[in-house]
Design an enzyme around this catalytic site. Structure first.
Site, mmCIF file in Angstrom:
data_model
loop_
_atom_site.group_PDB
_atom_site.id
_atom_site.type_symbol
_atom_site.label_atom_id
_atom_site.label_comp_id
_atom_site.label_asym_id
_atom_site.label_seq_id
_atom_site.Cartn_x
_atom_site.Cartn_y
_atom_site.Cartn_z
ATOM 1 N N GLU A 65 -9.948 -7.807 9.270
ATOM 2 C CA GLU A 65 -9.626 -8.909 10.186
ATOM 3 C C GLU A 65 -10.224 -8.662 11.570
ATOM 4 O OE1 GLU A 65 -7.596 -11.947 10.587
ATOM 5 O OE2 GLU A 65 -8.245 -12.063 8.521
ATOM 6 N N ASP A 80 0.831 -1.214 0.000
ATOM 7 C CA ASP A 80 0.000 0.000 0.000
ATOM 8 C C ASP A 80 0.861 1.258 0.000
ATOM 9 O OD1 ASP A 80 -1.976 -1.845 0.319
ATOM 10 O OD2 ASP A 80 -2.969 -0.817 1.976
ATOM 11 N N SER A 134 -8.374 -2.868 9.714
ATOM 12 C CA SER A 134 -8.510 -4.059 8.867
ATOM 13 C C SER A 134 -9.817 -4.801 9.097
ATOM 14 C CB SER A 134 -7.353 -5.005 9.193
ATOM 15 O OG SER A 134 -7.599 -6.294 8.674
ATOM 16 N N TYR A 156 -3.091 -10.716 15.326
ATOM 17 C CA TYR A 156 -3.065 -9.575 14.405
ATOM 18 C C TYR A 156 -4.392 -8.808 14.469
ATOM 19 C CZ TYR A 156 -3.504 -7.065 9.957
ATOM 20 O OH TYR A 156 -3.728 -6.100 9.009
HETATM 21 P P1 NAP Z 1 2.855 -4.870 3.864
HETATM 22 O O1 NAP Z 1 3.096 -4.981 2.403
HETATM 23 O O2 NAP Z 1 3.126 -6.047 4.737
HETATM 24 O O3 NAP Z 1 3.742 -3.621 4.395
HETATM 25 C C1 NAP Z 1 3.945 -3.422 5.769
HETATM 26 C C2 NAP Z 1 4.888 -2.244 5.933
HETATM 27 O O4 NAP Z 1 5.103 -2.012 7.325
HETATM 28 C C3 NAP Z 1 6.283 -2.463 5.320
HETATM 29 O O5 NAP Z 1 6.698 -1.272 4.724
HETATM 30 C C4 NAP Z 1 7.133 -2.762 6.554
HETATM 31 O O6 NAP Z 1 8.500 -2.423 6.393
HETATM 32 C C5 NAP Z 1 6.501 -1.813 7.550
HETATM 33 N N1 NAP Z 1 6.848 -2.110 8.933
HETATM 34 C C6 NAP Z 1 6.639 -3.252 9.613
HETATM 35 N N2 NAP Z 1 7.075 -3.135 10.866
HETATM 36 C C7 NAP Z 1 7.604 -1.880 10.993
HETATM 37 C C8 NAP Z 1 8.225 -1.154 12.043
HETATM 38 N N3 NAP Z 1 8.420 -1.710 13.243
HETATM 39 N N4 NAP Z 1 8.622 0.117 11.811
HETATM 40 C C9 NAP Z 1 8.458 0.682 10.613
HETATM 41 N N5 NAP Z 1 7.873 0.037 9.566
HETATM 42 C C10 NAP Z 1 7.460 -1.230 9.770
HETATM 43 O O7 NAP Z 1 1.369 -4.416 4.159
HETATM 44 P P2 NAP Z 1 0.275 -3.755 3.158
HETATM 45 O O8 NAP Z 1 -0.478 -4.836 2.501
HETATM 46 O O9 NAP Z 1 0.922 -2.692 2.366
HETATM 47 O O10 NAP Z 1 -0.730 -3.121 4.215
HETATM 48 C C11 NAP Z 1 -0.527 -1.794 4.711
HETATM 49 C C12 NAP Z 1 -1.257 -1.638 6.031
HETATM 50 O O11 NAP Z 1 -2.641 -1.883 5.835
HETATM 51 C C13 NAP Z 1 -0.817 -2.593 7.127
HETATM 52 O O12 NAP Z 1 -0.947 -1.920 8.353
HETATM 53 C C14 NAP Z 1 -1.841 -3.722 7.056
HETATM 54 O O13 NAP Z 1 -1.947 -4.371 8.304
HETATM 55 C C15 NAP Z 1 -3.080 -2.930 6.701
HETATM 56 N N6 NAP Z 1 -4.110 -3.647 5.952
HETATM 57 C C16 NAP Z 1 -3.793 -4.288 4.795
HETATM 58 C C17 NAP Z 1 -4.793 -4.913 4.065
HETATM 59 C C18 NAP Z 1 -4.486 -5.625 2.767
HETATM 60 O O14 NAP Z 1 -5.327 -6.382 2.302
HETATM 61 N N7 NAP Z 1 -3.336 -5.361 2.149
HETATM 62 C C19 NAP Z 1 -6.113 -4.866 4.516
HETATM 63 C C20 NAP Z 1 -6.397 -4.178 5.693
HETATM 64 C C21 NAP Z 1 -5.398 -3.560 6.397
HETATM 65 P P3 NAP Z 1 9.606 -3.502 5.903
HETATM 66 O O15 NAP Z 1 9.589 -3.434 4.394
HETATM 67 O O16 NAP Z 1 10.855 -2.981 6.505
HETATM 68 O O17 NAP Z 1 9.193 -4.851 6.420
HETATM 69 O O1 G4F Z 2 -3.942 -13.769 1.884
HETATM 70 P P1 G4F Z 2 -4.108 -14.069 3.331
HETATM 71 O O2 G4F Z 2 -2.886 -14.465 4.083
HETATM 72 O O3 G4F Z 2 -4.812 -12.791 3.947
HETATM 73 P P2 G4F Z 2 -5.651 -12.534 5.300
HETATM 74 O O4 G4F Z 2 -5.301 -13.497 6.369
HETATM 75 O O5 G4F Z 2 -7.081 -12.433 4.914
HETATM 76 O O6 G4F Z 2 -5.086 -11.117 5.755
HETATM 77 C C1 G4F Z 2 -4.895 -10.067 4.809
HETATM 78 O O7 G4F Z 2 -6.058 -9.291 4.740
HETATM 79 C C2 G4F Z 2 -6.397 -8.588 5.955
HETATM 80 C C3 G4F Z 2 -7.695 -7.832 5.683
HETATM 81 O O8 G4F Z 2 -8.788 -8.674 5.909
HETATM 82 C C4 G4F Z 2 -5.256 -7.672 6.305
HETATM 83 F F1 G4F Z 2 -5.565 -6.949 7.412
HETATM 84 C C5 G4F Z 2 -3.999 -8.487 6.534
HETATM 85 O O9 G4F Z 2 -2.902 -7.599 6.810
HETATM 86 C C6 G4F Z 2 -3.683 -9.252 5.261
HETATM 87 O O10 G4F Z 2 -3.358 -8.326 4.250
HETATM 88 O O11 G4F Z 2 -5.173 -15.243 3.533
HETATM 89 C C7 G4F Z 2 -6.470 -15.189 2.953
HETATM 90 C C8 G4F Z 2 -7.181 -16.519 3.135
HETATM 91 C C9 G4F Z 2 -7.174 -17.052 4.582
HETATM 92 O O12 G4F Z 2 -8.464 -17.503 4.902
HETATM 93 C C10 G4F Z 2 -6.220 -18.223 4.551
HETATM 94 O O13 G4F Z 2 -6.516 -19.272 5.473
HETATM 95 O O14 G4F Z 2 -6.495 -17.505 2.358
HETATM 96 C C11 G4F Z 2 -6.411 -18.693 3.113
HETATM 97 N N1 G4F Z 2 -5.291 -19.505 2.614
HETATM 98 C C12 G4F Z 2 -5.416 -20.745 2.081
HETATM 99 N N2 G4F Z 2 -4.204 -21.221 1.770
HETATM 100 C C13 G4F Z 2 -3.990 -19.153 2.626
HETATM 101 C C14 G4F Z 2 -3.303 -20.250 2.089
HETATM 102 N N3 G4F Z 2 -3.355 -18.030 3.035
HETATM 103 C C15 G4F Z 2 -2.013 -17.966 2.883
HETATM 104 N N4 G4F Z 2 -1.373 -16.837 3.234
HETATM 105 N N5 G4F Z 2 -1.289 -19.022 2.375
HETATM 106 C C16 G4F Z 2 -1.893 -20.194 1.969
HETATM 107 O O15 G4F Z 2 -1.231 -21.125 1.521
#
Ligand code: NAP
Ligand code: G4F
Length: 334
Positions: free
Chosen positions: A125, A13, A123, A147
């Site tokens: 979640e 993001d 999130s 989480y």
């Molecule tokens: P991501 O790709 O895992 O990126 C996480 C970021 O956080 C990375 O830049 C990581 O840096 C940084 N970070 C982790 N620990 C840190 C620390 N102690 N100090 C400073 N930076 C730190 O996650 P994303 O998918 O872009 O998601 C962005 C945010 O939205 C997260 O908070 C996630 O929980 C939330 N979110 C994501 C989704 C989704 O579907 N993607 C949905 C809902 C909420 P490094 O590169 O150094 O590891």
């Molecule tokens: O892609 P996932 O690991 O995402 P999850 O757990 O939904 O979390 C992501 O979305 C959240 C928003 O709802 C964020 F807050 C969070 O930071 C993250 O971005 O898993 C999605 C689904 C789960 O139900 C998991 O059990 O896929 C299922 N799954 C099935 N096989 C798997 C796998 N997930 C992963 N990572 N790896 C597998 O092999």
């Protein structure tokens, strides 16, 4: 020209939000933590358009210094330990980053300049074992992982700083959003990358966990636009950002393999190592409030999202083969 500070800029993001804000003519700073290996691959195209500043959500002093140096109008707190399975292996660290980290950022803003607008990456979640379908802003939370619990803390803290100090603090309750820049451990990218490697003959099997789980999957580029829209409102608030559609992991798998001309049943192996201690079975959000108040709508459909991720990984893997840059797949148990 407005100035923004993005924590988590090296993540999926963070990179899309940086693209978006640069396009809007913002001065963009990104907070990065020190690493022994370079992890800026999502930002290389922005090398002369953004500035990076060292800091860590674990280190309050570094956050205060970063905010003092950047003097941002807006802070987007995207940094977190964001991978759900890791939160069972490292629950304390997940709480430090994902929950208390929010307190450190909000306190740093309050101390340096409480007028700074704040976005918290909450999130879906948090809804976990869902108490209502579809999930809305007022649906009660029932998180199913450390989480999810940590995100609920960050969410309520954001609400609390808004109510306690009158800060412009908003929380986006974002449902899953994906892209070719998604980390390889998340299921969508694991699938698109696996499909590409199978198609190119680098592997034959793809090990997955629960195929029945359902998610409301959107495109990350659409979702960062919503983050910015929230901070442009006169009043801070909380918004569900989702497509309103839900699909199973199996549907994602089937579409991805078909896109590459493969039959998923020939390649997918169900592996207990990827089954979680507690699952979130079904997520589907109701984005009506965001549509009405922000004028936000997702533009990329589920089918377009799957196809674009598979196409991007096919191109990437083919390029790696042609240039001899293919890396061995390291075994990861979650
Ligand atoms: P991501 O790709 O895992 O990126 C996480 C970021 O956080 C990375 O830049 C990581 O840096 C940084 N970070 C982790 N620990 C840190 C620390 N102690 N100090 C400073 N930076 C730190 O996650 P994303 O998918 O872009 O998601 C962005 C945010 O939205 C997260 O908070 C996630 O929980 C939330 N979110 C994501 C989704 C989704 O579907 N993607 C949905 C809902 C909420 P490094 O590169 O150094 O590891
Ligand atoms: O892609 P996932 O690991 O995402 P999850 O757990 O939904 O979390 C992501 O979305 C959240 C928003 O709802 C964020 F807050 C969070 O930071 C993250 O971005 O898993 C999605 C689904 C789960 O139900 C998991 O059990 O896929 C299922 N799954 C099935 N096989 C798997 C796998 N997930 C992963 N990572 N790896 C597998 O092999």
């Amino acid at each position: 020209m407005k100035t923004a500070l993005i924590t988590g800029i090296t993540g999926q993001d963070g990179s899309y939000l940086a693209d978006f804000l640069v396009e809007k003519n913002y001065k963009v700073y990104g907070l990065i933590r020190r690493s022994s290996t370079e992890n800026l691959w999502r930002l290389h195209h922005l090398h002369d358009k953004i500035e990076l500043i060292f800091g860590d959500l674990l280190d309050h002093h570094s956050l205060i210094t970063a905010i003092q140096e950047c003097e941002p109008d807006e802070v987007y707190n995207l940094a977190a330990q964001s991978f759900v399975p890791t939160s069972w292996n490292q629950p304390v660290l997940t709480g430090e980053f994902t929950a208390l980290g929010v307190t450190r950022v909000l306190e740093a803003i309050r101390v340096v300049n409480p007028e700074i607008r704040f976005y918290q990456a909450s999130s879906s979640e948090m809804f976990g074992k869902v108490l209502e379908i579809p999930q809305k802003e007022d649906t009660p939370f029932y998180p199913r992982s450390p989480y999810g619990v940590a995100k609920a803390f960050g969410h309520f803290l954001t609400v609390n700083y808004r109510e306690s100090y009158g800060m412009h603090a908003s929380s986006g309750i974002l449902f899953n959003h994906e892209s070719p820049r998604r980390g390889l451990e998340f299921v969508t990218r694991k699938i698109s990358n696996g499909v590409a490697r199978i198609k190119c003959g680098l592997q034959d099997k793809l090990h997955l966990g629960n195929l029945d789980a359902r998610r409301d999957w959107g495109f990350a580029g659409d979702y960062v636009r919503a983050q910015w829209m929230m901070l442009q409102r006169d009043q801070p608030d909380d918004y569900v950002i989702a497509t309103g559609e839900t699909h199973s992991v199996e549907e994602f798998v089937a579409r991805a393999f078909t896109r590459a001309g493969l039959n998923w049943q020939d390649h997918v192996v169900i592996d207990q190592a990827f089954i979680r201690p507690a699952e979130v079975d079904l997520l589907v959000g109701d984005p009506t409030k965001a549509e009405k108040e922000l004028g936000w709508k997702p533009e990329v459909t589920f089918e377009e999202l799957v196809d674009c991720m598979v196409d991007a990984d096919l191109e990437k893997v083919q390029h790696e083969i042609e240039t001899g840059e293919t890396q061995p797949q390291m075994k990861m148990r979650s």
